[in-house]
Design a protein around this motif. Structure first.
Motif, mmCIF file in Angstrom:
data_model
loop_
_atom_site.group_PDB
_atom_site.id
_atom_site.type_symbol
_atom_site.label_atom_id
_atom_site.label_comp_id
_atom_site.label_asym_id
_atom_site.label_seq_id
_atom_site.Cartn_x
_atom_site.Cartn_y
_atom_site.Cartn_z
ATOM 1 N N GLU A 143 58.176 27.637 25.176
ATOM 2 C CA GLU A 143 59.073 27.365 26.308
ATOM 3 C C GLU A 143 59.801 26.032 26.160
ATOM 4 O O GLU A 143 59.844 25.218 27.076
ATOM 5 N N GLY A 144 60.368 25.801 24.983
ATOM 6 C CA GLY A 144 61.169 24.602 24.747
ATOM 7 C C GLY A 144 60.385 23.355 24.381
ATOM 8 O O GLY A 144 60.974 22.313 24.119
ATOM 9 N N VAL A 145 59.061 23.450 24.354
ATOM 10 C CA VAL A 145 58.241 22.303 23.982
ATOM 11 C C VAL A 145 57.839 22.463 22.516
ATOM 12 O O VAL A 145 57.296 23.497 22.121
ATOM 13 N N ALA A 146 58.122 21.458 21.726
ATOM 14 C CA ALA A 146 57.844 21.512 20.290
ATOM 15 C C ALA A 146 56.340 21.537 20.020
ATOM 16 O O ALA A 146 55.541 20.993 20.788
ATOM 17 N N ALA A 147 55.979 22.151 18.905
ATOM 18 C CA ALA A 147 54.583 22.187 18.477
ATOM 19 C C ALA A 147 54.048 20.770 18.304
ATOM 20 O O ALA A 147 54.756 19.880 17.844
ATOM 21 N N THR A 148 52.795 20.575 18.692
ATOM 22 C CA THR A 148 52.187 19.248 18.624
ATOM 23 C C THR A 148 51.353 19.028 17.368
ATOM 24 O O THR A 148 50.976 17.901 17.082
ATOM 25 N N ARG A 149 51.017 20.105 16.668
ATOM 26 C CA ARG A 149 50.118 20.073 15.506
ATOM 27 C C ARG A 149 48.702 19.675 15.914
ATOM 28 O O ARG A 149 47.867 19.363 15.071
ATOM 29 N N GLU A 150 48.437 19.692 17.197
ATOM 30 C CA GLU A 150 47.107 19.344 17.697
ATOM 31 C C GLU A 150 46.118 20.457 17.374
ATOM 32 O O GLU A 150 46.419 21.639 17.497
ATOM 33 N N GLN A 151 44.914 20.045 16.959
ATOM 34 C CA GLN A 151 43.852 21.010 16.707
ATOM 35 C C GLN A 151 43.131 21.311 18.004
ATOM 36 O O GLN A 151 43.032 20.450 18.885
ATOM 37 N N PHE A 163 37.978 29.907 19.929
ATOM 38 C CA PHE A 163 39.352 29.994 19.438
ATOM 39 C C PHE A 163 39.594 28.688 18.715
ATOM 40 O O PHE A 163 39.588 27.621 19.326
ATOM 41 N N VAL A 164 39.761 28.738 17.395
ATOM 42 C CA VAL A 164 39.888 27.539 16.571
ATOM 43 C C VAL A 164 41.242 27.570 15.879
ATOM 44 O O VAL A 164 41.553 28.530 15.172
ATOM 45 N N GLY A 165 42.049 26.549 16.111
ATOM 46 C CA GLY A 165 43.350 26.555 15.474
ATOM 47 C C GLY A 165 44.105 25.261 15.639
ATOM 48 O O GLY A 165 43.659 24.319 16.283
ATOM 49 N N THR A 166 45.283 25.256 15.033
ATOM 50 C CA THR A 166 46.215 24.135 15.102
ATOM 51 C C THR A 166 47.501 24.642 15.729
ATOM 52 O O THR A 166 48.013 25.696 15.332
ATOM 53 N N ASN A 167 48.024 23.911 16.692
ATOM 54 C CA ASN A 167 49.280 24.291 17.345
ATOM 55 C C ASN A 167 50.425 24.150 16.356
ATOM 56 O O ASN A 167 50.751 23.060 15.919
ATOM 57 N N THR A 168 51.040 25.277 16.003
ATOM 58 C CA THR A 168 52.110 25.266 15.005
ATOM 59 C C THR A 168 53.419 25.832 15.536
ATOM 60 O O THR A 168 54.429 25.778 14.839
ATOM 61 N N GLY A 169 53.414 26.380 16.761
ATOM 62 C CA GLY A 169 54.621 27.006 17.286
ATOM 63 C C GLY A 169 55.099 26.360 18.564
ATOM 64 O O GLY A 169 54.324 25.782 19.325
ATOM 65 N N ASP A 170 56.399 26.432 18.792
ATOM 66 C CA ASP A 170 57.001 25.920 20.021
ATOM 67 C C ASP A 170 56.730 26.892 21.164
ATOM 68 O O ASP A 170 56.557 28.088 20.949
#
Length: 141
Positions: free
Chosen positions: A98-106, A89-96
């Motif tokens: 449960e109230g925690v903002a997206a980190t943009r972490e790969q 599973f390869v991706g970048t965190n782009t969505g919030d």
């Protein structure tokens, strides 16, 4: 197996999976390859999701809402009506979440799914997915 149960051939199983994976990877209508009562089971948590729309929404949310992600196929084993597939599973965190903002972490996470395939389509997906690792990105902030 009862005498009236039809076993899907390896070729028919492969055709269904090839079409499903092509649609999934390309962002197409992968849900068309599910039975109406398809079941997703996350082995780690025991969570179950039932129904074509619910399972498709769950898979879609992982690939498009929580992450900008795609599966990378590493290996596939196909039998009569059953498939075992290993992915990253390869991706970048782009969505919030449960109230925690997206980190943009790969993120790259290996996982395995076993698929039951019937004449009508994929009837069950059993995912050996380290959910805790996938969701840990939200705790990185």
């Amino acid at each position: 197996m009862s005498p009236d149960t039809t076993t899907l051939t390896i070729d028919a199983t492969k055709q269904t999976m090839d079409a499903y994976l092509q649609a999934l990877i390309s962002g197409g209508d992968f849900a068309q390859y599910f039975t109406d009562d398809v079941r997703w089971v996350t082995i780690e948590s025991g969570e179950q999701i039932v129904g074509r729309t619910a399972v498709a929404d769950f898979i879609g949310s992982m690939h498009t809402l929580l992450y900008d992600a795609h599966p990378v196929v590493k290996s596939i084993v196909i039998g009569e009506g059953i498939v075992g597939a290993e992915f990253d599973f390869v991706g970048t965190n782009t969505g919030d979440f449960e109230g925690v903002a997206a980190t943009r972490e790969q993120l790259t996470v290996p996982y395995v799914v076993f698929y039951d395939v019937a004449d009508q389509g994929i009837s069950e997906l059993r995912a050996y997915l380290p959910v805790k690792k996938v969701m840990a990105v939200f705790r990185a902030v």
